[in-house]
Structures are given as C-alpha cells and as structure tokens.
Design a protein around this motif. Sequence first.
Motif, PDB file in Angstrom:
ATOM      1  N   THR A 332       5.573  -4.500  18.061  1.00 21.02           N
ATOM      2  CA  THR A 332       4.938  -5.637  17.406  1.00 21.02           C
ATOM      3  C   THR A 332       3.462  -5.311  17.253  1.00 21.02           C
ATOM      4  N   LEU A 333       2.933  -5.470  16.044  1.00 18.85           N
ATOM      5  CA  LEU A 333       1.560  -5.071  15.741  1.00 18.85           C
ATOM      6  C   LEU A 333       0.792  -6.234  15.131  1.00 18.85           C
ATOM      7  N   PHE A 334      -0.457  -6.434  15.586  1.00 20.82           N
ATOM      8  CA  PHE A 334      -1.320  -7.484  15.041  1.00 20.82           C
ATOM      9  C   PHE A 334      -2.714  -6.887  14.897  1.00 20.82           C
ATOM     10  N   GLU A 335      -3.290  -6.950  13.685  1.00 19.47           N
ATOM     11  CA  GLU A 335      -4.615  -6.403  13.430  1.00 19.47           C
ATOM     12  C   GLU A 335      -5.566  -7.482  12.929  1.00 19.47           C
ATOM     13  N   ILE A 336      -6.826  -7.391  13.333  1.00 22.79           N
ATOM     14  CA  ILE A 336      -7.883  -8.306  12.902  1.00 22.79           C
ATOM     15  C   ILE A 336      -9.071  -7.485  12.418  1.00 22.79           C
ATOM     16  N   THR A 337      -9.633  -7.902  11.285  1.00 25.79           N
ATOM     17  CA  THR A 337     -10.854  -7.292  10.761  1.00 25.79           C
ATOM     18  C   THR A 337     -11.921  -8.368  10.611  1.00 25.79           C
ATOM     19  N   ALA A 338     -13.131  -8.075  11.060  1.00 27.86           N
ATOM     20  CA  ALA A 338     -14.234  -9.039  10.976  1.00 27.86           C
ATOM     21  C   ALA A 338     -15.459  -8.361  10.363  1.00 27.86           C
ATOM     22  N   ASP A 339     -16.041  -9.016   9.370  1.00 27.47           N
ATOM     23  CA  ASP A 339     -17.292  -8.544   8.757  1.00 27.47           C
ATOM     24  C   ASP A 339     -18.374  -9.572   9.057  1.00 27.47           C
ATOM     25  N   LEU A 340     -19.422  -9.157   9.752  1.00 20.66           N
ATOM     26  CA  LEU A 340     -20.485 -10.054  10.195  1.00 20.66           C
ATOM     27  C   LEU A 340     -21.812  -9.637   9.576  1.00 20.66           C
ATOM     28  N   LYS A 341     -22.605 -10.642   9.156  1.00 22.86           N
ATOM     29  CA  LYS A 341     -23.926 -10.375   8.583  1.00 22.86           C
ATOM     30  C   LYS A 341     -24.963 -11.276   9.254  1.00 22.86           C
ATOM     31  N   ALA A 353     -28.928  -7.096   9.594  1.00 25.47           N
ATOM     32  CA  ALA A 353     -27.911  -6.291  10.266  1.00 25.47           C
ATOM     33  C   ALA A 353     -26.544  -6.690   9.723  1.00 25.47           C
ATOM     34  N   ALA A 354     -25.669  -5.719   9.576  1.00 23.82           N
ATOM     35  CA  ALA A 354     -24.298  -5.967   9.123  1.00 23.82           C
ATOM     36  C   ALA A 354     -23.352  -5.133   9.970  1.00 23.82           C
ATOM     37  N   VAL A 355     -22.275  -5.768  10.406  1.00 15.08           N
ATOM     38  CA  VAL A 355     -21.319  -5.095  11.292  1.00 15.08           C
ATOM     39  C   VAL A 355     -19.908  -5.337  10.769  1.00 15.08           C
ATOM     40  N   SER A 356     -19.126  -4.275  10.685  1.00 13.00           N
ATOM     41  CA  SER A 356     -17.712  -4.380  10.347  1.00 13.00           C
ATOM     42  C   SER A 356     -16.912  -3.923  11.565  1.00 13.00           C
ATOM     43  N   ALA A 357     -16.027  -4.794  12.050  1.00 10.36           N
ATOM     44  CA  ALA A 357     -15.292  -4.500  13.286  1.00 10.36           C
ATOM     45  C   ALA A 357     -13.796  -4.642  13.066  1.00 10.36           C
TER      46      ALA A 357
END
Length: 403
Positions: A332-341, A353-357
């Motif tokens: 079972t796989l679960f992925e999350i992507t977050a882009d923060l500015k 600052a910008a962060v992609s996690a």
Amino acid sequence: MKTTGLILTAALSLSAFAGEREISYALEDAAFQAATRMDADARVGKDVARIALVKLWLPAAGESASLAGCSTAVLETALGAVPCRFDFVLHESRSEQWTLIDQVFDQAADFESYDPATHPELNKLQLCDAMLLAKIVDAVEDRAKATTSVRIAFKLVAVKTAKQVWSAVVEGQYTDGGPDNQALNIFARRAMESAAADAVAKLPSSLDGYGVFLLPLEGEGGRAMTQVFLNALTAAGRQDSIRIYDLPNGSASDRMLARFLRERAGAGQAVDSSILRKIEAGSAGKTHGGKLAILTGMVVAGRIFPETAVDPTGGPVDRLTGSYTPGRPNPTLFEITADLKFRDINDGFRVVAAVSANGAYRHDVGSDIVEQLRSFVTVRNIAVAIVILFLIWFIRRFCIRVR
C-alpha cells in the motif's frame, strides 16, 4: 470512484449541504471585504467614523439557499472584528435609539424599498454617522472545492444628509481546509509527516529571524499539512529561529486576515497600514526587525495504491480519513507533495524562499501465506464466496437432475 468526498463536483445549494458554521464564516469574510472597501473608498469621508448596521435582509423563501443562523447580529459582530478606522455600533448599546431605528426598518419590506428621505427624523440621531443596510443576494457551495460563498449587497447612508454615500456587492468565501491531522488515517499521516520533515530540512538560513504568518495551505488535506508542518518545525528545533503564527484555525479576525493576505499576495499589492498594525499585534509584540512574511502553499496527494480503499462492508472510504482495511494486496503506497512559498510582507510579497517537499509511506501486508489469506477476509468477500458456493451447488444439483 476514488473517494466519497470527491464525487460531487457541481456547485450545490447550501440548503442541501452547507452547515451554519460554514455560512457564518462566509459572512465574516463578507464583512471584512465590505469594511476594507469602505475604508479605502474616497466617497466615504473622514466624517464617517461610527457606523451602525441596521438590518440584514434575507432572500425570500425559495429564491436562494436556506440561510439558518444568518442574522444582523452575526454580521454586526463580524464587522466589529475588522481592523479599520470605523467604529461599528452594536445593538447592545443605546437601546432607546436603536428602538427608533428598528421601528423604521421593520416597516421596510425589502432592501430596495427603503428611502432615507422619507424618514428625516433619523437625521437627528447621534448614535452613528452612517447607517449600513445589507441584503444577502445568494449563497452557494462548491463541494469539489470545499468552498462556501455568500454574496451580500450593501448600502451606506449618511445620517446628516440622508444620502447614499457608498454601495457595493461583496462576496464572502470560506474554504474548508479538510480534516485535522488527528483525523488522518495512518497512511496519509505518515506521508504528510515525511513531507513536512523534508520541507523543514530544506528551509534556508535566510529565513532565520523572520516572523511568519501561516496561511491556510491549499489542496486536499491543507489543514492537516499545516499542523504537521508546525510539529516538524518544532521537532527540528527551528521554532526559535523562525517564529510561526498560525492563522487558519484561530478567531474570526484570523480567518479574515488570512483571506486578505492571500488576495494581496496574489496581486502583489502593498498592505494597508491598519492591516499591518494588526499583523504586528498578532506577532505577540515580538520584534522581527521588519522581517515579517507569510507562508502560502499547495498540498497534493500523489500516487496512492490501491486508489480505492474499502471498509469491511465493501463501501468506499475517504482516502485521508477513512481507515484502510488490511484486506489489500501488498504493498500500500501513499505519497504527498507540498510546495511552500515564503513572501515578505514589507517588500510587496516578494518570494524570499521556496521549498518543494515530498513524502511517502509504504505499507506491506506481509509475506506469510496465512496473513495474505486473512487479509482478504471481509464481510463483502465472505458474502461473495457464499453466493459462489450456492451457485456451484445449484448448478451441480441441476446437472444431476438432467442426467
């Protein structure tokens, strides 16, 4: 069907779906939009300092959605929470003067039927400098975007001249950020925790010393991701070098301020001095040497396998909050992507600052054959097995009779 919460995509009537809380939050935002527009409009002179919201008209029955819980008091209280130059007079004060106003406006059948010129006696009021009239135009909910919207028409009438000095139709909105992190299932929570840890590890040292106001993160699970990010920041020991002030789950003024900052950031417009004072007051008096920023972001659920989860009865469950049953083939796989500015409030919301996690959680059911077989023992599978066995028995009996 991926989730029960994503199958409704059309804009729907509040009478069928939205609750009173969502409506009141949208009213708060409409109050904020109205007050800030009046504050910035040159037609509303400096002589207008005290404003009384005299009445809120609701649409006639059948014209729009059900608006239970909407009242003059709700909108009046929200106006009083807006940081601006106006002093909004509450019905609780000067009851004898409010009695005269209420008698006049109780006779007005509708928003459009009131004519201030026919009531010169109101010109003698010392209760306020101007009277604000409001009528709800419509209210809708977009379930796909988890957004509640209320449009309100406003008229501002000067007491001395009995003339209308300002009018506008404003739209108040409330966007549900999704469940709290406590409500997440283990798959979504672990994926968000991984993404948050990745984001904190990538924060540049140039953010040190900033006071950062965290706006509601957009996307599925935005509220939960906000809370998980705060936890990750604390766990990494960055809470002293970067001070975070949470806006989404606070008071009415916090929600209003979050909407205002998001719109200004999108347009790259400077912040009014009154709003800036509110922001500085929200930083609990901490000095940041002018280093104030807002954090905006988007959360996206990436690959999810299996895409559709079912509970033991075979019904689909929400992929963020529903409990995945063990009855799944591994993995079972679960992925999350977050882009923060991070945007500097005092520098036209310039991105500093910008962060992609990214974060992922993989769960293996196990390789033991017994565990594999047990994983498929659900109410639905048992029922299907019984039906299949019955059909086999029936066909066998039928074949015997034919012979």
